[in-house]
Write an enzyme that holds these catalytic residues in place. Structure first.
Site, short mmCIF file in Angstrom:
data_model
loop_
_atom_site.label_atom_id
_atom_site.label_comp_id
_atom_site.label_asym_id
_atom_site.label_seq_id
_atom_site.Cartn_x
_atom_site.Cartn_y
_atom_site.Cartn_z
CB SER A 124 -8.48 7.14 -0.53
OG SER A 124 -7.36 7.97 -0.61
CE1 TYR A 148 -5.64 2.05 -0.90
CE2 TYR A 148 -5.07 4.34 -1.34
CZ TYR A 148 -5.71 3.40 -0.57
OH TYR A 148 -6.44 3.80 0.52
CE LYS A 152 -9.29 1.84 -0.38
NZ LYS A 152 -10.07 1.09 0.61
P1 NAD Z 1 -4.77 -0.92 8.23
O1 NAD Z 1 -3.89 -1.70 7.34
O2 NAD Z 1 -4.25 -0.51 9.57
O3 NAD Z 1 -6.17 -1.67 8.44
C1 NAD Z 1 -6.70 -2.56 7.50
C2 NAD Z 1 -7.12 -3.81 8.25
O4 NAD Z 1 -7.67 -4.74 7.30
C3 NAD Z 1 -5.94 -4.51 8.94
O5 NAD Z 1 -6.30 -4.84 10.26
C4 NAD Z 1 -5.72 -5.77 8.10
O6 NAD Z 1 -5.19 -6.83 8.86
C5 NAD Z 1 -7.10 -6.02 7.56
N1 NAD Z 1 -7.13 -6.74 6.28
C6 NAD Z 1 -6.34 -6.54 5.20
N2 NAD Z 1 -6.68 -7.40 4.22
C7 NAD Z 1 -7.70 -8.16 4.70
C8 NAD Z 1 -8.48 -9.22 4.16
N3 NAD Z 1 -8.25 -9.68 2.91
N4 NAD Z 1 -9.45 -9.77 4.92
C9 NAD Z 1 -9.67 -9.32 6.19
N5 NAD Z 1 -8.96 -8.32 6.75
C10 NAD Z 1 -7.99 -7.74 6.00
O7 NAD Z 1 -5.23 0.39 7.39
P2 NAD Z 1 -6.03 1.67 7.86
O8 NAD Z 1 -5.10 2.83 7.76
O9 NAD Z 1 -6.75 1.42 9.12
O10 NAD Z 1 -7.04 1.80 6.65
C11 NAD Z 1 -8.34 1.24 6.69
C12 NAD Z 1 -9.01 1.48 5.35
O11 NAD Z 1 -9.00 2.88 5.06
C13 NAD Z 1 -8.32 0.80 4.17
O12 NAD Z 1 -9.32 0.31 3.30
C14 NAD Z 1 -7.54 1.92 3.51
O13 NAD Z 1 -7.36 1.71 2.14
C15 NAD Z 1 -8.46 3.12 3.77
N6 NAD Z 1 -7.74 4.41 3.76
C16 NAD Z 1 -6.66 4.58 4.57
C17 NAD Z 1 -5.95 5.78 4.53
C18 NAD Z 1 -4.72 5.99 5.37
O14 NAD Z 1 -3.89 6.84 5.03
N7 NAD Z 1 -4.54 5.27 6.48
C19 NAD Z 1 -6.37 6.82 3.68
C20 NAD Z 1 -7.50 6.62 2.89
C21 NAD Z 1 -8.18 5.41 2.94
N1 UFG Z 2 6.58 12.78 2.68
C1 UFG Z 2 7.92 13.09 2.85
N2 UFG Z 2 8.73 12.13 3.39
C2 UFG Z 2 8.27 10.89 3.76
C3 UFG Z 2 6.90 10.59 3.58
C4 UFG Z 2 6.08 11.56 3.03
O1 UFG Z 2 8.37 14.19 2.52
O2 UFG Z 2 9.07 10.07 4.24
C5 UFG Z 2 5.69 13.82 2.12
C6 UFG Z 2 4.98 13.43 0.83
O3 UFG Z 2 5.79 13.73 -0.28
C7 UFG Z 2 3.70 14.26 0.92
C8 UFG Z 2 3.40 14.31 2.43
O4 UFG Z 2 4.64 14.03 3.07
O5 UFG Z 2 3.95 15.58 0.49
C9 UFG Z 2 2.36 13.30 2.88
O6 UFG Z 2 2.75 12.00 2.43
P1 UFG Z 2 2.05 10.67 2.96
O7 UFG Z 2 2.77 9.51 2.35
O8 UFG Z 2 1.95 10.71 4.45
O9 UFG Z 2 0.58 10.80 2.42
P2 UFG Z 2 0.02 10.88 0.92
O10 UFG Z 2 -0.71 12.17 0.80
O11 UFG Z 2 1.05 10.60 -0.07
O12 UFG Z 2 -0.96 9.63 0.87
C10 UFG Z 2 -1.92 9.36 1.89
C11 UFG Z 2 -2.16 7.85 1.98
C12 UFG Z 2 -2.89 7.36 0.76
C13 UFG Z 2 -4.12 8.16 0.53
C14 UFG Z 2 -3.73 9.61 0.41
C15 UFG Z 2 -4.91 10.47 0.13
O13 UFG Z 2 -0.94 7.15 2.10
O14 UFG Z 2 -3.28 6.02 0.98
O15 UFG Z 2 -3.09 10.03 1.62
O16 UFG Z 2 -5.59 10.87 1.19
F1 UFG Z 2 -4.70 7.76 -0.60
#
Ligand code: NAD
Ligand code: UFG
Length: 338
Positions: A124, A148, A152
């Site tokens: 991330s 978190y 990572k």
């Molecule tokens: P998500 O929660 O939709 O997907 C994660 C999946 O992993 C789910 O299907 C969940 O059931 C499964 N899972 C969780 N714990 C598990 C375990 N112990 N064993 C097996 N399966 C398990 O999340 P996502 O948004 O698809 O994110 C996928 C990956 O990308 C994550 O590692 C997350 O940290 C990373 N990531 C997500 C974002 C974001 O904003 N969505 C940003 C940066 C990084």
């Molecule tokens: N925000 C609002 N209202 C809300 C939710 C978010 O104003 O209800 C604002 C936040 O303050 C921020 C922007 O919208 O300025 C984006 O917020 P998100 O929560 O959608 O995303 P973040 O950038 O905080 O975090 C996301 C993921 C993290 C990841 C990060 C870095 O949630 O897991 O992006 O890529 F690590």
């Protein structure tokens, strides 16, 4: 390639399965459904007409992993399985370290036993922390500001050390910026279980009438309209970055981080405006204080991924908003709509 996808039933994993199958890869999923439902894989199957082997299990379960490795014999693993809620990670740190770190270690041990040498890891942009300059490039110092984010970064370090000890291993560390949007079919999308933590799903739930008002966290940032700026990346572009990373891993060894973003950023107000146009609905907002741990702005320098993975984002803001709205309006209750 034969690709094991951990967390393949999740938001990013499900979109990635479709892109992998479209490129002829053979996929297998391991998911414990901690944050997903089996409906997702049925929908992916219906959209692809493809074969998906799937196992229900926890990535921390070594015995289950051995069973999966023996049955499927993957040539590479894409490791999505993990926990991702920044706020929850402060309340349940041991749970986050266990799933995200023990999970990664258990997986690596199983890969070693099975002779699988390539991994694509979901990292991330949050590993960078408070920007010293923008856009962030991969050389920007890392200083995550949440539990978190630290899980990572630690996982990245573990993967880097693993690869350093063996000349023929590959770890591609994909640092995602802010994934949003949904599949063009509107059959796959982001389906938060509780109150959404993230901006786009929250806006979508306001638009559909499930929530009354969007809280805008902070209007006094040093940004053009005072609200936070983020580099939003369409989930289909992000999914394709994994296919590109697999191609890279097929011919490169070593560990390498890549920013996966568009290089552009948008404010909270820009996102609301785009969503109002896409949905034709008014999104009521309420000004609230800054959210703890938020930075003013994030933006990717994605030139390394462009040059070395041959990957470029192609979807713009309009498509991010329109596809989110199409998914939300077709699936009022997410996957529970089935
Ligand atoms: P998500 O929660 O939709 O997907 C994660 C999946 O992993 C789910 O299907 C969940 O059931 C499964 N899972 C969780 N714990 C598990 C375990 N112990 N064993 C097996 N399966 C398990 O999340 P996502 O948004 O698809 O994110 C996928 C990956 O990308 C994550 O590692 C997350 O940290 C990373 N990531 C997500 C974002 C974001 O904003 N969505 C940003 C940066 C990084
Ligand atoms: N925000 C609002 N209202 C809300 C939710 C978010 O104003 O209800 C604002 C936040 O303050 C921020 C922007 O919208 O300025 C984006 O917020 P998100 O929560 O959608 O995303 P973040 O950038 O905080 O975090 C996301 C993921 C993290 C990841 C990060 C870095 O949630 O897991 O992006 O890529 F690590």
């Amino acid at each position: 390639m034969r690709v094991l996808v951990t967390g393949g039933a999740g938001y990013i994993g499900s979109h990635t399965l479709l892109e992998l199958m479209a490129q002829g890869h053979v996929v297998c999923v391991l998911d414990n459904y901690a944050n997903a439902t089996p409906t997702v894989l049925n929908r992916v199957r219906a959209l692809s007409n493809g074969q998906i082997t799937d196992f229900v299990g926890d990535v921390r379960d070594a015995k289950k992993l051995d069973e999966v490795m023996a049955a499927f014999a993957p040539e590479a693993v894409i490791h999505f399985a993990g926990l991702k809620a920044v706020g929850e990670s402060a309340q349940k740190p041991l749970y986050y370290y266990d799933v995200n770190i023990t999970g990664t270690l258990t997986l690596l041990h199983a890969m070693e036993r099975a002779g699988c040498k390539r991994i694509i890891f979901s990292s991330s942009a949050t590993v960078y922390g408070e920007p010293q300059y923008l856009p962030y490039d991969e050389a920007h110092p890392t200083n995550p500001m949440s539990v978190y984010g630290r899980t990572k970064l630690m996982a990245e370090q573990i993967l880097t050390d693993w690869v350093a000890a063996h000349a023929d291993r590959t770890a591609v560390l994909l640092r995602y910026f802010n994934p949003v949007g949904a599949h063009p079919s509107a059959d796959l999308g982001e389906d938060p279980r509780d109150i959404p933590n993230n901006l786009m799903p929250f806006i979508a739930q306001v638009a559909i009438g499930k929530r009354d008002v969007l809280e805008v966290f902070g209007d006094d940032y040093d940004t053009p309209d005072g609200t936070g700026l983020r580099d939003y990346i369409h989930v289909v572009d992000l999914a394709r970055a994994h296919v590109a990373a697999l191609g890279y891993a097929a011919v490169h060894n070593g560990a390498r981080p890549f920013n996966i973003g568009t290089g552009q950023n948008y404010s909270v107000r820009d996102m609301v405006a785009a969503f109002e146009i896409a949905s034709g609905r008014n999104i009521p907002t309420k000004q609230s204080p800054r959210r703890a741990g938020d930075v003013a702005a994030m933006q990717a320098d994605a030139s390394r991924a462009n040059a070395e993975l041959g990957w470029h984002a192609t979807h713009g803001l309009d498509d991010m908003a329109a596809s989110t709205w199409a998914w939300q309006s077709k699936n009022r209750n997410g996957y529970d709509t089935d």
